[in-house]
Structure formats: structure tokens, C-alpha cells
Design a protein around this motif. Structure first.
Motif, PDB file in Angstrom:
ATOM      1  N   GLU A 481       0.819  -1.203   0.000  1.00 25.75           N
ATOM      2  CA  GLU A 481       0.000   0.000   0.000  1.00 25.75           C
ATOM      3  C   GLU A 481       0.855   1.256   0.000  1.00 25.75           C
ATOM      4  N   ARG A 482       2.031   1.153   0.633  1.00 27.60           N
ATOM      5  CA  ARG A 482       2.833   2.362   0.800  1.00 27.60           C
ATOM      6  C   ARG A 482       3.702   2.670  -0.419  1.00 27.60           C
ATOM      7  N   THR A 483       4.403   1.695  -0.935  1.00 30.12           N
ATOM      8  CA  THR A 483       5.388   1.992  -1.988  1.00 30.12           C
ATOM      9  C   THR A 483       5.275   1.102  -3.204  1.00 30.12           C
ATOM     10  N   GLY A 484       4.703  -0.063  -3.083  1.00 30.65           N
ATOM     11  CA  GLY A 484       4.676  -0.993  -4.206  1.00 30.65           C
ATOM     12  C   GLY A 484       6.028  -1.568  -4.520  1.00 30.65           C
ATOM     13  N   SER A 485       7.021  -1.451  -3.636  1.00 24.42           N
ATOM     14  CA  SER A 485       8.379  -1.940  -3.892  1.00 24.42           C
ATOM     15  C   SER A 485       8.472  -3.442  -3.663  1.00 24.42           C
ATOM     16  N   ILE A 774      22.018  -9.386 -20.580  1.00 24.71           N
ATOM     17  CA  ILE A 774      20.599  -9.282 -20.236  1.00 24.71           C
ATOM     18  C   ILE A 774      20.413  -9.303 -18.722  1.00 24.71           C
ATOM     19  N   GLY A 775      21.164 -10.192 -18.042  1.00 29.76           N
ATOM     20  CA  GLY A 775      21.041 -10.284 -16.585  1.00 29.76           C
ATOM     21  C   GLY A 775      21.440  -9.006 -15.883  1.00 29.76           C
ATOM     22  N   ILE A 776      22.575  -8.438 -16.271  1.00 29.08           N
ATOM     23  CA  ILE A 776      23.037  -7.197 -15.644  1.00 29.08           C
ATOM     24  C   ILE A 776      22.082  -6.053 -15.961  1.00 29.08           C
ATOM     25  N   TYR A 777      21.675  -5.968 -17.219  1.00 27.30           N
ATOM     26  CA  TYR A 777      20.751  -4.909 -17.619  1.00 27.30           C
ATOM     27  C   TYR A 777      19.448  -5.010 -16.823  1.00 27.30           C
ATOM     28  N   GLY A 778      18.946  -6.235 -16.649  1.00 30.85           N
ATOM     29  CA  GLY A 778      17.694  -6.413 -15.915  1.00 30.85           C
ATOM     30  C   GLY A 778      17.796  -5.977 -14.472  1.00 30.85           C
ATOM     31  N   VAL A 779      18.886  -6.354 -13.805  1.00 34.84           N
ATOM     32  CA  VAL A 779      19.042  -5.999 -12.389  1.00 34.84           C
ATOM     33  C   VAL A 779      19.183  -4.494 -12.218  1.00 34.84           C
ATOM     34  N   ILE A 780      20.027  -3.872 -13.036  1.00 40.87           N
ATOM     35  CA  ILE A 780      20.239  -2.426 -12.885  1.00 40.87           C
ATOM     36  C   ILE A 780      18.971  -1.667 -13.258  1.00 40.87           C
ATOM     37  N   SER A 781      18.270  -2.124 -14.287  1.00 35.36           N
ATOM     38  CA  SER A 781      17.006  -1.473 -14.656  1.00 35.36           C
ATOM     39  C   SER A 781      15.992  -1.591 -13.533  1.00 35.36           C
ATOM     40  N   SER A 782      15.928  -2.763 -12.905  1.00 35.18           N
ATOM     41  CA  SER A 782      15.005  -2.962 -11.786  1.00 35.18           C
ATOM     42  C   SER A 782      15.379  -2.056 -10.613  1.00 35.18           C
ATOM     43  N   THR A 783      16.678  -1.930 -10.356  1.00 32.45           N
ATOM     44  CA  THR A 783      17.137  -1.059  -9.272  1.00 32.45           C
ATOM     45  C   THR A 783      16.772   0.394  -9.556  1.00 32.45           C
ATOM     46  N   VAL A 784      16.936   0.809 -10.791  1.00 32.53           N
ATOM     47  CA  VAL A 784      16.591   2.186 -11.157  1.00 32.53           C
ATOM     48  C   VAL A 784      15.099   2.419 -10.961  1.00 32.53           C
ATOM     49  N   SER A 785      14.287   1.445 -11.352  1.00 27.79           N
ATOM     50  CA  SER A 785      12.836   1.588 -11.191  1.00 27.79           C
ATOM     51  C   SER A 785      12.447   1.691  -9.725  1.00 27.79           C
ATOM     52  N   GLN A 786      13.075   0.853  -8.873  1.00 31.57           N
ATOM     53  CA  GLN A 786      12.780   0.886  -7.443  1.00 31.57           C
ATOM     54  C   GLN A 786      13.212   2.205  -6.801  1.00 31.57           C
ATOM     55  N   ARG A 787      14.291   2.785  -7.297  1.00 32.84           N
ATOM     56  CA  ARG A 787      14.836   4.008  -6.700  1.00 32.84           C
ATOM     57  C   ARG A 787      14.415   5.258  -7.480  1.00 32.84           C
ATOM     58  N   ARG A 789      11.873   7.246  -7.170  1.00 33.87           N
ATOM     59  CA  ARG A 789      11.488   8.374  -6.297  1.00 33.87           C
ATOM     60  C   ARG A 789      12.722   8.985  -5.640  1.00 33.87           C
ATOM     61  N   GLU A 790      13.629   8.098  -5.178  1.00 38.89           N
ATOM     62  CA  GLU A 790      14.860   8.598  -4.549  1.00 38.89           C
ATOM     63  C   GLU A 790      15.673   9.447  -5.528  1.00 38.89           C
ATOM     64  N   LYS A 874      18.439  10.708 -16.662  1.00 37.92           N
ATOM     65  CA  LYS A 874      17.493  11.545 -17.405  1.00 37.92           C
ATOM     66  C   LYS A 874      16.101  11.554 -16.787  1.00 37.92           C
ATOM     67  N   VAL A 875      15.978  11.062 -15.541  1.00 32.13           N
ATOM     68  CA  VAL A 875      14.681  11.052 -14.861  1.00 32.13           C
ATOM     69  C   VAL A 875      14.196  12.476 -14.630  1.00 32.13           C
ATOM     70  N   ASP A 876      12.934  12.711 -14.871  1.00 39.60           N
ATOM     71  CA  ASP A 876      12.316  14.005 -14.615  1.00 39.60           C
ATOM     72  C   ASP A 876      11.849  14.037 -13.159  1.00 39.60           C
ATOM     73  N   PRO A 877      12.419  14.889 -12.294  1.00 35.74           N
ATOM     74  CA  PRO A 877      12.066  14.891 -10.861  1.00 35.74           C
ATOM     75  C   PRO A 877      10.571  15.131 -10.637  1.00 35.74           C
ATOM     76  N   VAL A 878       9.982  16.026 -11.385  1.00 34.26           N
ATOM     77  CA  VAL A 878       8.562  16.340 -11.194  1.00 34.26           C
ATOM     78  C   VAL A 878       7.712  15.112 -11.489  1.00 34.26           C
ATOM     79  N   HIS A 879       8.009  14.457 -12.580  1.00 34.50           N
ATOM     80  CA  HIS A 879       7.258  13.271 -12.964  1.00 34.50           C
ATOM     81  C   HIS A 879       7.443  12.150 -11.943  1.00 34.50           C
ATOM     82  N   ALA A 880       8.674  11.938 -11.479  1.00 32.73           N
ATOM     83  CA  ALA A 880       8.951  10.870 -10.517  1.00 32.73           C
ATOM     84  C   ALA A 880       8.211  11.102  -9.206  1.00 32.73           C
ATOM     85  N   LEU A 881       8.222  12.330  -8.696  1.00 34.58           N
ATOM     86  CA  LEU A 881       7.557  12.615  -7.423  1.00 34.58           C
ATOM     87  C   LEU A 881       6.045  12.585  -7.577  1.00 34.58           C
TER      88      LEU A 881
END
Length: 884
Positions: A481-485, A774-787, A789-790, A874-881
Motif C-alpha cells: 500500500e505504501r510503496t509498491g516496492s 541481459i542479466g546485468i541490464y535487468g538488475v540495474i534497470s530494476s534497481t533504477v525503477s525501485q529508486r 522516487r529517490e 534523465k529522470v524528470d524529478p517532477v514526474h517521478a515525485l
């Protein structure tokens, strides 16, 4: 519940479920009635009854677990739900299925290759059939042939064998008088050979005792393909006389097609007859027999080897000067025709393919853990409703098994393509073509594919299943409910898998790099000649027509003249042996050096060539002169020698003008020849790095019925083959022409196996690198998605995008460094281990591989990390928040 009731319940699942529901409702109703009787309100009575009874779902699960009908129905529901879940995630399903298909498909293809090569021989009880071999550690020989007197002695004295038969595969016959003349590959055998191997003729009969006597040897057995090709499967061929080498042979039988390539590609079988001079025990008796044996019941190969050692000692003592260093042994027929080097290569390929499948499983485990994060809330709810951990694990493993079986199904398509590729690349010589025909998608391959599909499901599915099933309902629902992480725990687990994947890929790539480099170096070694623009064809002059040296010389001279006058042909020549064809060895002695006993004389590779041979093959003459037309039978013998000969026997002093004495045949007189020139070393076999002495003589002085014609052209050599045939047939229309082809094809035929192995290893290496990326790309992409907001907060507070880029790169490179630190120590022993297995075959480049492979893996990993890191910067801070 009785067994009878459990069985009947299998066919009444809905009725059983209704009965369970009714039973549960009755228990709850009884509790409600008791509560109402005690004065509770209806609402309080029902609430208390449910609390006291417990979770109905849990009770149903426990009842289901002890009833076979409900267990099967539950599994059916899991299968349906698993298929539905995979269909809901098409991106994941397609990625996982394709990855599995590649991993399973290449393993199935190689299994088909191994089963085709290591097939069971089509003979009776092959485990009891052996081959007597001559071994010599000085020549690194462990499968040498025997001489005629050795075979006769062992056949008479050995007690470990119920049968012993000899065969000679070096012979061939010219078939004439029935269509185009054709050269046939022959296997001359003892009459009891077919009885020994337990194979009967499909049509007619095999050899009878006594048909090996010289006066009764004119009978022949045809192979199935020759019967079809030349006689149209006509049963009337039995009893017919055919012309072989100008003599009449009576056809007595046709062998089944399965036996045609049991050991060698064979067209005909004829009796092996020994002359009286061949039977005499002597030290220099030629070795040309393959001796087959069948062990007596209860006798092991170790016991037979011990007896042969004893008999060989007795034979050596009875024959003065018996070949020094040679001894007799016995090996199983399956080991003889599939030597240890072949087993090593197949085991290596299967091991590398297994590593690819392991990397595939690690990759899919990471995908499943990432998918589990999105399903965490689903499983938390199911746990809250009473589902146990084992129930969730079963559901996930069934889903994984479905995924793996789908991947295995597509893997069969990959395997089908792989088998076609293998069959195409194996068609580089007659034996390779035969093996290619045995590589099929049979029941064994299907069973193997099913087995590794199930194994892969267990391998990649257990860890994610346990990680997902042990979710805590309360915390997971709150976090959802809080973060979906998916949580830090899952991120760490995926990181561990990526580290393992990098380590495994480093080990696999090190193995591949060592072998590819070694085999490539063999292919690129200087063979001493130029095969380009050269066409060649073999000839076996018919004995009845060319029964004298003068007739043989005349035929060769006339044929070369006509070939040289063909359009586009510059030069034509003759030779008794081509390069890289293991020319026969002859004993010799050198003028001015101590004489040795005949059996201790050194050996050299023997070639008889026409004057233009060196020019046709572009073999460099270093010193002296080559052969000239006047070097004929009327002149003293002359010879050319190679650099290895000079280095070994004339290291000090001039060699030109010296004399060398040779014995071309055991029964012939010795020949003294003057050395008139020195040529470069020419390879006797593909990949040769240490050369042996070689002696060349003029063909005009030493003609031979077995020879090869070569011609250098200015046009496509394939286009000259038809004209080459006609030129030879214009001299003798009945002369068979054996396998006309380009010299480049000859080279390819000898190293086709190495090139196939290089191709397969390159495919494995590319696939491993792709999976790592593919494995490295997947892990780093997943980490970027999780972070996300940060990262948005950091950018909003003034962080530089370059700093974000470096932060993500640091995370990825940390995983890469850990993977290399784990994999590198495991990779260090690999070059040494492979060097011991393939000792003397090729050079192991340890330092280059151990530096180059990790550097290349690191480069691929950096590229795979940079792409998601660039996206993070290249993350847009406004969009992320706002999204959060």
C-alpha cells in the motif's frame, strides 16, 4: 478411507467437494445452534462459531491433501491458474521461453550429435568384441595395426578369445564393365569375420572357410548402397561375375545397410588371403591388419591384455630383431572406433552446453524474482486467507514446470535447426557424412529434452518459489500500500544471482577461449604448400592393364600432358601422396653415419612426384635443384629431403651430394639415391607443428599404381573437374577416377571437425555473453525503477545528473567486480586442465586468455550497466515525485 473409495473418488471430484462443503457447514451450524441455546444473539452465535471452527479454507486444504481425487483436482486448478498467469504476463513469458528454448535446444542438439557418434555398433554383443592393437610409447601410438605373422601367432596361441579375425581396410578395387568405371573401397577380411561380429548377409551369404586361399579368393560381398547404385537392387546379382581390377569376382551376398559403415565406409568385402612370403615371421613385416576378437564367456579384457603381453614377449623372443618398442594389447571395439580424444571433445562440448543451460536458469531465476515482487501482494493475500507455504511453492513450481515445458517445446525447434546445422557442417568427408546421417530427432532426443526441461524447472524455480512463498502477510500488504516496492531482500537476491551468472560466464568463456584459440592456431599453421586454385583426383591403376612400371609411367605422362593442355590449367603433376594425408613411412640410412640394424633404422615420409609437383603445390625449394624430366629410370636415383631431415641428420656439414639408402618395400632391394635438393617442411597432417623427415623421389624412377594427379588453374578449380575426367578417360576410358575435388576441399576434409567445434564454441560464447548482458541490464534497470522516487528527490535537491549516472554505474560495476573476483580463481586452473587433456595437440595461451576474457566480460558488463544508468540520469524529478 479405503483404497477402493480413494479410487472411486477420482471419478467424482465435484461430488466429493460438495460433500466436504456440506460437512463443514453442518459443523458450523451445530456450533451456532449451541451458541443460540446458550443465549447468544444470531450474529454473536455465528461469529463465535466461525472463530472456534477456524479458517474453512485451511480445513479444506488439509482434507484435500489426504484425498487423491482432490489432490489431482487441485493440481489441475494450479495448472489452469499457471497458464492463466503466464498469459497475463506475455513479456515475461516470451523472454523466459525464448531463453529456455536456446539453452535446452543446444543441449538436445549436442545430445543428438553424441548419440550419433557414440552409437552402439550393429554387431552381436559388442561389449565382448575387441580389437588387438600394437602400442608404442616412442611413437605415441596406442591403436597400431598388426603384421600378418603376429596375427597368425596370436590366433594360434591365444586362449582368451573364442574367435579372432583380421581385416585390411587399405585396399581398393577398380570396378569396370558395368557403367562408368568406379573405384570401390574394400575391406578384406578373414572368412570368420562375419561370424565373429554376428552379422549375416541380407541377401545371399557371407564368406566360407577356405575362401581365403589365393586360388579361391575371387568372391565378393556388396554393400547395400553399391547394390542399389550399380545394380538397382536386383536380386539376380547373386552369382553374377563383376570385373574388379580386371579380374572376375563372383557376387555371393549383400550386407544390410546398417553394417555398411559399422567401422569404415565400405563398398565391398573380399577375402583376405596371405601369401607364403607374408606368413614368414620377420622383424620388418609390414603392419596393416586390424585384428578383431571375441572374448570367451567369463573372460574380461584385463585378463586378455595380460595374456597378450605374455604372448608378445614369446613372439619377440622367437623373431630376432622384432620391432623394438612395439607390444600387443586389446581394447574394446567401441573404444577403438571412438577413441578417448573423441570422448574428451564430446564431453567438453556437452559440459559447455550444460554451463550455458545453467546460466540460462540463473537468468530466469532473476526474472522470476523480479516477477515475484509484482505478485507479492497476491501471495500475501493468499497467505492471509490460510494458504500454507508448501501450497504456494507447489503452485509456483507447477507454473515453472509449465514454463519450462513450453521452453522445451520451442527448444525442440531449436534442436531441429541445430541438428540440420550439424548435419550440414559434418558433411566434410565420408565418415562425417555417415555420422551426419545418424544425427536424428529420435525418441532418445525427445526423452532427453523432456528430462532437462524438468531439471531446468527445478533448477531455476526452487529459489524464487521459496523466496516468494515465505512472504509475511502483514508487512507485505502494508509495504504494497505504501510503496509498491519488491523490497531490498529481493534486490539483494537478484544481485547475488547476477554475481553468480558473471562467474559462470567467466568460467565458460575461459573454456571456450582456450579451445577456440588452440584450434584456430592449428588451422592457421603453415602447412608448407598452397591449396588455392589446385584441383586433385586419385587414381588406382588397374593391375591387369598396367602390370609394368613402363606402362604406369606412360599412362601418367600422357595424362599429365592432356591435363596441362586444358583451358585454364597452368601445370599438372603426379604424386603418390598428397600433403596432410599421412604418407607412408619407409626406413632409411644416411651416408657417413653409423649403420644400424634394419629394425632400428629411422623412418621418413615417402613421396614419389613428377617434376612439376613442387610448382603446382607452391612448395618452396630452399637449396639445390628440383626434379627434371631427365630424372628417369635410366639415370641414377636422386632424392629431395625436407628441413626436418637436414636438422636431424645433417646438422653439421653440407647435405647436397650425399647419399641416402632406402627400402621402399620389405621384399625389394635397397635403393641408394643422391640428395640433390632441400625443400620446406610440408605437413603430413593438419595442424602439425613438429615435422618428421620427408624424402621425395622422381615418379619416373619409382612409379606406383596408386597415385594422385594435381593441377593448378587460373579459373575456379571446381569448373575444371569435368574436363579433368574427360582428359583421363581420353587416355583410358576404363580407368576409374577417385573423388575429384579441389585441394581446398582436401584441407577442409581433414580439419572439418576442428572447424565445427570452433563454430559451436563461438555460438556458446556469444550466447553466454548475451545472457550476462541481459542479466546485468535487468538488475540495474530494476534497481533504477525501485529508486525512481529517490533519484527524483536527489535531482530536485540539486544533485547533478552526472552524479546520478556515476552512482548507478557504481552499483553495476560493483556486481561485475564481485562476479569477476569469484569467477577468476575458478577460471585459473582451466587452461592447465585443458592443456593436460589435449597435451601435444595444440598450444594453450594461458596468460592471454586469463587477461583477455575477464577484460571482455567487464566491457560487456559496463555497456549493459551504462544504458539503465543513462536512463536514470534523465529522470524528470517532477514526474517521478508526482508518480509516487
Amino acid at each position: 478411507m479405503s483404497l477402493f473409495h480413494r479410487i472411486t473418488n477420482l471419478f467424482a471430484r465435484s461430488k466429493v467437494r460438495q460433500a466436504i462443503d456440506a460437512e463443514l457447514e453442518s459443523h458450523i451450524a451445530m456450533r451456532i445452534e449451541d451458541n443460540l441455546a446458550s443465549g447468544m444473539s444470531p450474529e454473536e452465535a455465528r461469529r463465535d462459531a466461525l472463530l472456534r471452527f477456524g479458517n474453512p479454507t485451511v480445513v479444506k486444504e488439509r482434507v484435500t491433501a489426504v484425498d487423491a481425487a482432490l489432490v489431482l483436482d487441485s493440481i489441475r486448478q494450479d495448472i489452469q491458474y499457471g497458464i492463466y498467469g503466464l498469459l497475463k504476463s506475455p513479456g515475461f513469458t516470451i523472454a523466459a521461453t525464448l531463453t529456455l528454448a536456446l539453452g535446452i535446444g543446444i543441449n538436445s542438439s549436442l545430445y543428438s550429435l553424441a548419440s550419433g557418434i557414440l552409437r552402439q555398433l550393429p554387431i552381436l554383443e559388442p561389449g565382448r568384441v575387441g580389437v588387438v592393437v600394437a602400442t608404442n610409447t616412442s611413437f605415441d601410438e596406442d591403436r597400431g595395426p598388426l603384421s600378418v605373422p603376429e596375427f597368425l601367432f596370436l590366433r594360434e596361441q591365444a586362449q582368451s578369445f573364442s574367435e579372432m579375425a583380421a581385416g585390411d581396410s587399405s585396399g581398393s578395387f577398380n570396378l569396370t564393365g558395368n557403367g562408368e568405371p568406379e573405384r570401390l573401397t574394400a575391406f578384406q577380411v578373414s572368412p570368420n569375420y562375419f561370424q565373429l561380429v554376428g552379422v549375416t548377409a541380407e541377401l545371399g551369404r557371407t564368406l566360407l572357410p577356405g575362401e581365403d586361399r589365393p586360388e579361391q579368393k575371387h568372391v565378393v560381398i556388396l554393400s547395400q548402397s553399391l547394390w542399389q547404385r550399380r545394380f538397382g537392387l536386383d536380386p539376380g546379382v547373386l552369382g553374377r561375375a563383376i570385373q574388379l581390377d580386371g579380374e572376375k569376382y563372383t557376387v555371393i551376398g549383400v550386407m544390410p545397410s546398417s553394417f555398411e559403415h559399422a567401422y569404415y565406409p565400405v563398398d565391398i568385402w573380399t577375402p583376405l588371403a596371405f601369401g607364403d612370403d607374408q606368413k614368414l615371421p620377420r622383424a620388418d613385416a609390414p603392419r596393416n591388419l586390424v585384428v578383431f576378437t571375441r572374448l570367451k564367456p567369463g573372460v574380461a579384457f584385463a585378463q586378455a591384455k595380460a595374456e597378450l603381453r605374455s604372448l608378445d614377449t614369446r613372439y619377440s623372443a622367437s623373431v630376432p630383431g622384432h620391432s623394438k618398442g612395439w607390444s600387443a594389447s586389446v581394447t574394446s571395439v567401441e573404444d577403438y572406433f571412438a577413441p578417448q580424444a573423441l570422448h574428451n571433445s564430446l564431453a567438453f562440448l556437452m559440459g559447455v552446453a550444460g554451463f550455458v543451460l545453467l546460466i540460462v536458469c540463473v537468468n530466469i531465476s532473476g526474472l522470476l524474482i523480479a516477477r515475484g515482487a509484482s505478485r507479492e501482494k497476491e501471495f500475501a493475500i493468499r497467505r492471509a486467507l490460510g494458504a500454507g507455504s508448501w501450497r504456494l511453492v507447489r503452485q509456483l513450481m507447477i507454473e515453472n514446470l509449465i514454463l519450462s515445458l513450453i521452453g522445451g517445446g520451442f527448444g525442440l525447434l531449436v534442436a531441429f535447426g541445430g541438428v540440420r546445422l550439424l548435419r550440414w557442417r559434418l558433411d566434410f568427408n565420408s565418415y562425417g557424412a555417415f555420422v551426419a546421417d545418424k544425427i536424428t530427432m529420435n525418441g532418445g532426443v525427445l526423452t532427453f529434452t523432456l528430462a532437462i526441461s524438468v531439471f531446468a524447472a527445478l533448477l531455476f524455480g526452487l529459489l524464487p518459489a521459496f523466496a516468494t512463498s515465505h512472504v509475511h502477510p502483514g508487512s507485505s500488504l502494508q509495504e504494497g500500500e505504501r510503496t509498491g516496492s519488491s523490497g531490498r531482500k529481493r534486490g539483494r537476491l537478484r544481485s547475488v544471482l547476477v554475481v553468480g551468472e558473471i562467474s559462470l560466464s567467466l568460467i565458460l568463456l575461459t573454456c571456450c577461449a582456450v579451445m577456440i584459440k588452440g584450434l584456430y592456431d592449428l588451422d592457421q599453421l603453415n602447412a608448407g604448400f598452397d591449396p588455392k586454385q589446385v584441383v586433385t583426383t586419385g587414381l588406382q591403376l588397374t593391375k591387369a592393364t598396367y602390370d609394368s612400371a613402363a606402362k604406369q609411367r606412360a599412362f601418367v605422362q600422357d595424362s599429365l600432358l592432356r591435363i596441362a593442355n586444358l583451358p585454364g590449367v597452368h601445370l599438372a603433376a603426379a604424386t603418390t601422396n598428397l600433403p596432410i594425408s599421412f604418407a607412408r613411412m619407409i626406413p632409411f640410412s644416411v651416408e657417413g653415419q653409423p649403420m644400424t640394424r634394419p629394425e632400428e633404422r629411422p623412418l621418413a615420409r615417402y613421396y614419389a612426384i613428377s617434376p612439376d609437383y613442387l610448382h603446382v603445390m607452391n612448395i618452396t625449394l630452399l637449396r639445390g635443384r628440383g626434379f627434371i624430366p631427365s630424372d628417369d629410370a635410366s639415370k641414377p636415383a636422386v632424392a629431395l629431403i625436407n628441413e626436418a631431415f637436414v636438422k636431424q641428420f645433417f646438422a653439421k656439414g653440407d647435405v647436397l651430394g650425399k647419399h641416402v639408402t632406402v627400402a621402399l618395400n620389405p621384399s625389394s632391394d635397397q635403393t641408394v639415391a643422391e640428395i640433390v635438393g632441400i625443400v620446406v617442411n610440408v605437413a603430413d597432417y593438419q595442424g602439425q607443428s613438429s615435422f618428421q623427415p620427408q624424402i621425395y623421389f622422381p615418379y619416373a624412377q619409382f612409379p606406383d599404381a596408386h597415385l594422385t594427379l594435381v593441377a593448378r588453374t587460373s579459373m575456379n578449380p571446381r569448373g575444371v573437374i569435368a574436363a579433368l575426367r574427360q582428359a583421363i578417360w581420353s587416355v583410358d576410358k576404363n580407368q576409374p577416377i577417385d573423388n575429384p575435388r579441389t585441394m581446398t576441399q582436401v584441407v577442409t576434409n581433414t580439419n572439418g571437425g576442428n572447424r565445427l567445434m570452433i563454430l559451436l564454441l563461438e555460438i556458446f560464447a556469444i550466447l553466454a555473453l548475451l545472457l550476462v548482458a541481459i542479466g546485468i541490464y535487468g538488475v540495474i534497470s530494476s534497481t533504477v525503477s525501485q529508486r525512481n522516487r529517490e533519484i527524483g528527490i536527489r535531482l530536485a535537491l540539486g544533485a547533478h545528473r552526472r552524479g546520478i549516472l556515476l552512482m548507478v554505474l557504481k552499483n553495476g560495476l560493483t556486481l561485475v567486480a564481485m562476479g569477476l573476483l569469484v569467477g577468476l580463481p575458478l577460471s585459473v586452473p582451466i587452461p592447465h586442465l585443458l592443456g593436460r587433456i589435449y597435451q601435444g595437440i595444440f598450444v594453450i595461451h594461458t596468460v592471454a586468455v586469463l587477461i583477455g576474457v575477464p577484460a571482455f566480460v567487464a566491457l560487456i558488463a559496463i555497456v549493459s550497466t551504462y544504458l539503465p544508468a543513462l536512463r536514470a540520469s534523465k529522470v524528470d524529478p517532477v514526474h517521478a515525485l508526482r508518480y509516487e
